[in-house]
Structure formats: structure tokens, C-alpha cells
Design an enzyme around this catalytic site. Structure first.
Site: not given
Ligand code: FPP
Length: 266
Positions: A36, A40, A82, A84-85, A212
Site C-alpha cells: 500500500d 501517496r 475486487t 479496485n475496479w 482490506s
Molecule cells: C496500493 O497502493 C497498490 C495497488 C492497488 C497496486 C499494487 C500493484 C503493484 C505494486 C504492481 C504489481 C505488479 C505485478 C506484476 C504483480 P495505492 O494506489 O492504494 O496507494 P495509496 O493508498 O497511496 O493511494
């Protein structure tokens, strides 16, 4: 017990030694990570959110390699839930392309490094090209002997439990199972993680203190390590700290005495 280094194309040859202070006999068999803080991380640098995901891939490659080198048998990561869409379409599209590009780029070296890849979740709604590549990755690494690398994609813990319940009900209707005889092993055998031991340790980055909808069944007795580090910044010292924290815990599994947990027992 040593496996070859698990990743990646450019610098796979050197095996990272286990850092001083960590007990090689008490490594978690199975590590799960909620990666996560990508958004940010990007925002703090004045970059578009998606650049955080790109940087997150580098942190993931590093973590997979270290996990393999340090004797962890399975790494399961939450790549796309599920839920994240519901993110902006542009970000969803970027993530789908990113998964496809990374898999395309890394599959050869992952195979060479004996990584066994699996994707956990409902893969049906994913773009066709990504689905094909995922199937190729699963099929071509099925018999590999190295670290198990499980990527949770369109994964939701509740959905997984509902699907398992549906399959058990179908088997009962067919007469293969008696409903009153269904036990925890039957249930676990219908989950995406069938055949995998439950995670011993869950790491969540970026300071959030939530599960989550991740591995709801499998995390029943996992130790939880939460760090404020944002996922793209997660590196060797952060993994070491998480493992030190894990090794400091007395795992009692509901009993009074600590239970000896080392994968060298098995
Ligand atoms: C959460 O951070 C991260 C994700 C929803 C995506 C994670 C995916 C990767 C690191 C790529 C993985 C790649 C492969 C090929 C498996 P966030 O976007 O929710 O961060 P935030 O809470 O700061 O907004």
C-alpha cells in the site's frame, strides 16, 4: 534448503545473504504483503499516481528476490482487489497494462530462477491478453521448485469464501460430500490458496491498520507487521525489520505455550 535467487533478469546471479540478527531457522514459510501507498508516494513527489505503481513493481521485484534468497517458501501479494475496479478507468487500465508488461518482461528470468507463479482471484474479467499471459506463466512454472509467487489479482477474501461455499454445496448435491462432515480442510481445499500453507506473517505498508478483504481465512493466525514506509520505498532494511519483528513474537495459536514454527521441521 537454499534455492537459487528468484529474480530478476539483470542481477539475479548473486544470492543475498541472510542479514545478521535474523535466525535462518525461524523464517516464515509464507509471507503475505499488502503493498500500500503507491499513490501517496507518487503524490509526495509531484508525480501522477500511476508512477507510484511503476515504482511499486521495483519494490516487489526486490522483495521477491530477497524472500527467495532468505529461505521464505511462498510470497503472496495483493496486486488488485475486487474493489479496485472502482478507481478511475485510466488507473485501472494502467494497472492492467503494467501487469501484462511486467509479466512479459520478467517471465523468462522467473522461469530460469525456478519461481512458481500463480494468480489468485477471479481472472475472468481481466483483459484477454493478460489472461493468456497469466495462463502461460502458471502452466510454464507449475513444476518449478523455487519460491511460490502468488499474485492476488481481482481478489477479494469474501468473494473467495463465497465461491468455496458454492463449490462445497455443489459437491454435496452431487453426493460427493456430506454437509455435516465438511471440515476446515475441505473448506481450505476450495480456496484459491489450496495446497499452500497459511501465511505466517502479513506485512502492510503505508501505516494503514486494516486487512482490506485480503486472505480472510488464511490469515487466521498470521502475525501482523505494519510499517509506515510507503510500498515503493520498501527495501532490504524494511524486510529485515519485519522479519525481526516476526521472530520476536511468541506464536501460541490460541494455546498457552509458544508453538515451534520453523519450516525446517516440515
Ligand atoms: C496500493 O497502493 C497498490 C495497488 C492497488 C497496486 C499494487 C500493484 C503493484 C505494486 C504492481 C504489481 C505488479 C505485478 C506484476 C504483480 P495505492 O494506489 O492504494 O496507494 P495509496 O493508498 O497511496 O493511494
Amino acid at each position: 534448503m537454499r534455492r537459487p535467487s528468484a529474480i530478476s533478469s539483470d542481477f539475479a546471479k548473486e544470492v543475498n545473504p541472510i542479514p545478521e540478527g535474523l535466525d535462518p531457522l525461524r523464517m516464515p514459510q509464507h509471507l503475505a504483503i499488502i503493498m500500500d501507498g503507491n499513490g501517496r508516494w507518487a503524490k509526495a513527489k509531484g508525480l501522477p499516481r500511476v508512477m507510484g505503481h511503476r515504482a511499486g513493481v521495483e519494490a516487489l521485484k526486490k522483495t521477491l528476490r530477497l524472500s527467495s534468497d532468505w529461505g521464505i517458501n511462498a510470497l503472496t501479494v495483493y496486486a488488485f482487489s475486487t474493489e479496485n475496479w472502482s478507481r478511475p478507468q485510466e488507473e485501472v487500465n494502467f494497472l492492467m497494462s503494467l501487469f501484462q508488461n511486467v509479466l512479459q518482461r520478467e517471465l523468462k528470468s522467473l522461469k530460469l530462477e525456478q519461481v512458481k507463479i500463480n494468480f489468485l482471484g477471479d481472472l475472468e474479467p481481466l483483459p484477454a491478453g493478460l489472461k493468456e499471459l497469466i495462463q502461460e506463466a502458471i502452466d510454464s512454472t507449475r513444476n518449478n521448485k523455487g519460491i511460490h509467487f502468488n499474485v492476488c489479482t481481482n481478489y477479494g477474501g469474501r468473494r473467495e469464501l463465497v465461491l468455496a461455499a458454492q463449490r462445497l454445496a455443489e459437491r454435496s448435491i452431487k453426493g460427493e460430500l456430506s454437509p455435516t462432515m465438511i471440515d476446515e480442510n475441505d473448506f481450505a481445499s476450495e480456496l484459491f490458496t489450496a495446497g499452500e500453507v497459511d501465511p505466517d506473517l502479513l506485512i502492510r505498508t503505508s501505516g494503514e491498520r486494516r486487512i482490506s478483504n485480503f486472505l480472510l481465512w488464511q490469515l487466521a493466525y498470521a502475525e501482523i507487521h505494519i510499517t509506515d514506509v510507503l510500498w515503493p520505498d520498501f527495501g532490504v532494511s524494511d524486510l529485515k525489520n519485519a522479519l525481526l519483528d516476526y521472530q520476536s513474537r511468541r506464536r501460541r495459536f490460541g494455546g498457552l505455550e509458544p508453538v515451534k514454527t520453523t519450516h525446517l521441521d516440515t
